[in-house]
Write an enzyme that holds these catalytic residues in place. Structure first.
Site, mmCIF file in Angstrom:
data_model
loop_
_atom_site.group_PDB
_atom_site.id
_atom_site.type_symbol
_atom_site.label_atom_id
_atom_site.label_comp_id
_atom_site.label_asym_id
_atom_site.label_seq_id
_atom_site.Cartn_x
_atom_site.Cartn_y
_atom_site.Cartn_z
ATOM 1 N N PHE A 125 46.055 43.503 -7.947
ATOM 2 C CA PHE A 125 45.422 44.217 -6.839
ATOM 3 C C PHE A 125 45.117 45.652 -7.287
ATOM 4 O O PHE A 125 45.972 46.317 -7.878
ATOM 5 C CB PHE A 125 46.372 44.222 -5.633
ATOM 6 N N ASP A 196 55.363 43.258 -6.818
ATOM 7 C CA ASP A 196 54.645 43.539 -5.578
ATOM 8 C C ASP A 196 54.639 42.255 -4.746
ATOM 9 O O ASP A 196 54.074 41.237 -5.161
ATOM 10 C CB ASP A 196 53.209 43.989 -5.901
ATOM 11 N N TYR A 221 52.030 44.511 7.107
ATOM 12 C CA TYR A 221 50.979 44.058 8.036
ATOM 13 C C TYR A 221 50.368 42.717 7.677
ATOM 14 O O TYR A 221 49.495 42.236 8.359
ATOM 15 C CB TYR A 221 49.872 45.110 8.155
ATOM 16 N N LYS A 222 50.824 42.111 6.588
ATOM 17 C CA LYS A 222 50.280 40.803 6.198
ATOM 18 C C LYS A 222 51.126 39.702 6.836
ATOM 19 O O LYS A 222 51.101 39.542 8.046
ATOM 20 C CB LYS A 222 50.191 40.718 4.680
ATOM 21 N N ARG A 369 38.233 33.521 0.772
ATOM 22 C CA ARG A 369 39.696 33.443 0.774
ATOM 23 C C ARG A 369 40.186 32.997 2.149
ATOM 24 O O ARG A 369 39.803 33.569 3.171
ATOM 25 C CB ARG A 369 40.260 34.823 0.420
#
Ligand SMILES: *Cc1c(COP(=O)(O)O)cnc(C)c1O
Length: 410
Positions: A125, A196, A221-222, A369
């Site tokens: 990322f 991560d 928040y995921k 995705r």
């Protein structure tokens, strides 16, 4: 040939089905983006309202003590620790994932000051890579960021490596690393291992202690459903706490913040990682998401997630045969909780899908995705999503000029 009735049957026998009602999802939407922004838990609404109106409105500054605001981040952190196999006191909730990466990467380079290489992956990322680049420049250009191609991480680790920094689950492909094996390889070379967990926490089983990981960061928040911009978390193995020195030394990470001393003294344990004043409103929302995640059985989540990824891939191939190329690994041990398909017109196709209520996301340059969130996603929704995608491809609906313009946030 998969039939709709088979999916309805799976829904009837789904032990996780009752969790769906704990979330407030709008009608007419099939949500396949809980890996980017988790949906709203119903209980969050009342909880945040209470914190705003009673604790802030009436309690005012007294609420730091009376409503336990000062302990809130610690409580949420203990919950997250249970989710990721971390000892109590080895997780801190604060800041964003990016800032926590800076804090831990900086600390890792200090702990391995005789070494100069940060190993990561080219397809990691971007924020992880950007933080490493910024930190290396800040430290005077002494460090090198060595980026491995997919599948070649092990070979990139050497005796010059200070820290290996990887995403456990890749955001773009859904590929998942063997955490224990890579951690061991890093440590065998004397390097520290920084994971991560943005696409792992709440989504796949994680056991940091069993893998003997050194450091980790993750996102609120995921899959933890903490709300937009929810605070992130960081982890450091207890064996490192005494020697760990973070590069941001704030007053709430001080051993005695309300003594207002002139000299910085790090709080014991991992307390120094708190840094500044916690975002209480966001923490209240995150707490609800974390408690909900703790109620759900991770084994059941993982089983359903693995099954749903395969089913969605099959259903899409049935509705639009041979149109998309699957880039998510087939081996269940090597994938997280998402299905990623490539197509040259992925951006327009995803916008056409969203216009019909099927929300996934697009990742440049060519990836559709689909996040799989077993607590809210039914099997029948997979059927409906695939059928909608099939119709869009058959009709060529994605060619509509309105879908040709890229949105700011994809
Ligand atoms: C989403 C994500 C982040 C997010 O970082 P923020 O600082 O919270 O915006 C970081 N790393 C990975 C791998 C991610 O997927």
């Amino acid at each position: 040939m998969l039939m709709r009735a088979a999916l309805e049957l799976l829904d009837q026998n789904d032990p996780l089905a009752p969790f769906r009602d704990r979330f407030a999802l709008p009608p007419g939407v099939i949500y396949l983006d809980g890996n980017s922004l988790g949906p709203l838990p119903r209980a969050t609404v009342g909880r945040v309202m209470k914190v705003v109106t009673q604790e802030w409105g009436n309690g005012l500054i007294r609420s730091w003590n009376d409503a336990g605001w000062i302990d809130l981040a610690g409580k949420v952190a203990d919950g997250i620790a249970r989710l990721i196999g971390a000892a109590k006191g080895s997780v801190v909730v604060a800041d964003s994932t990016s800032v926590n990466l800076f804090k831990l990467l900086g600390a890792a380079l200090t702990l391995r000051s005789g070494r100069s290489v940060i190993v990561s992956e080219r397809n990691n990322f971007p924020t992880d890579l950007y933080v490493a680049q910024g930190l290396a420049a800040f430290l005077g250009g002494r460090h090198t960021l060595r980026l491995a191609e997919p599948g070649a991480v092990m070979k990139a680790i050497g005796d010059d490596t200070a820290v290996v920094m990887l995403s456990h689950v890749n955001y773009r492909t859904g590929a998942m690393h063997d955490m224990a094996a890579i951690t061991r390889a890093a440590q065998d070379h004397g390097a520290l291992m920084l994971w991560d967990l943005a696409h792992s926490a709440g989504a796949v089983p994680v056991d940091l202690a069993a893998a003997d990981a050194d450091l980790a960061v993750g996102c609120g928040y995921k899959f933890l459903n903490g709300g937009p911009g929810a605070p992130a978390f960081l982890y450091a193995a207890p064996r490192l706490h005494a020697e760990l020195r973070l590069p941001i030394t704030g007053w709430l990470g001080h051993a005695a913040p309300f003594a207002f001393e002139t000299e910085y003294r790090a709080a014991p344990g991992l307390g120094q990682a708190v840094v500044g004043t916690p975002p209480v409103l966001s923490l209240a929302a995150l707490q609800v998401g974390v408690e909900l995640a703790l109620e759900a059985p991770m084994r059941g989540i993982r089983e359903k997630s693995l099954r749903q990824v395969v089913l969605l891939a099959e259903l899409i191939n049935q509705a639009a045969p041979g149109v998309f190329h699957c880039i998510t690994p087939i081996d269940p041990a090597q994938r997280g909780s998402q299905l990623c398909l490539s197509h040259p017109d992925a951006s327009a196709i995803m916008q056409a899908l969203i216009a019909r209520g099927v929300i996934g996301d697009f990742r440049a340059p060519d990836i559709l995705r689909f996040g799989i969130t077993p607590l809210t996603l039914s099997y029948t929704e997979l059927w409906n999503a695939a059928t909608t995608l099939g119709a869009i491809m058959a009709e060529g609906a994605w060619r509509d000029p309105s879908f040709a313009v890229r949105r700011t946030v994809t």
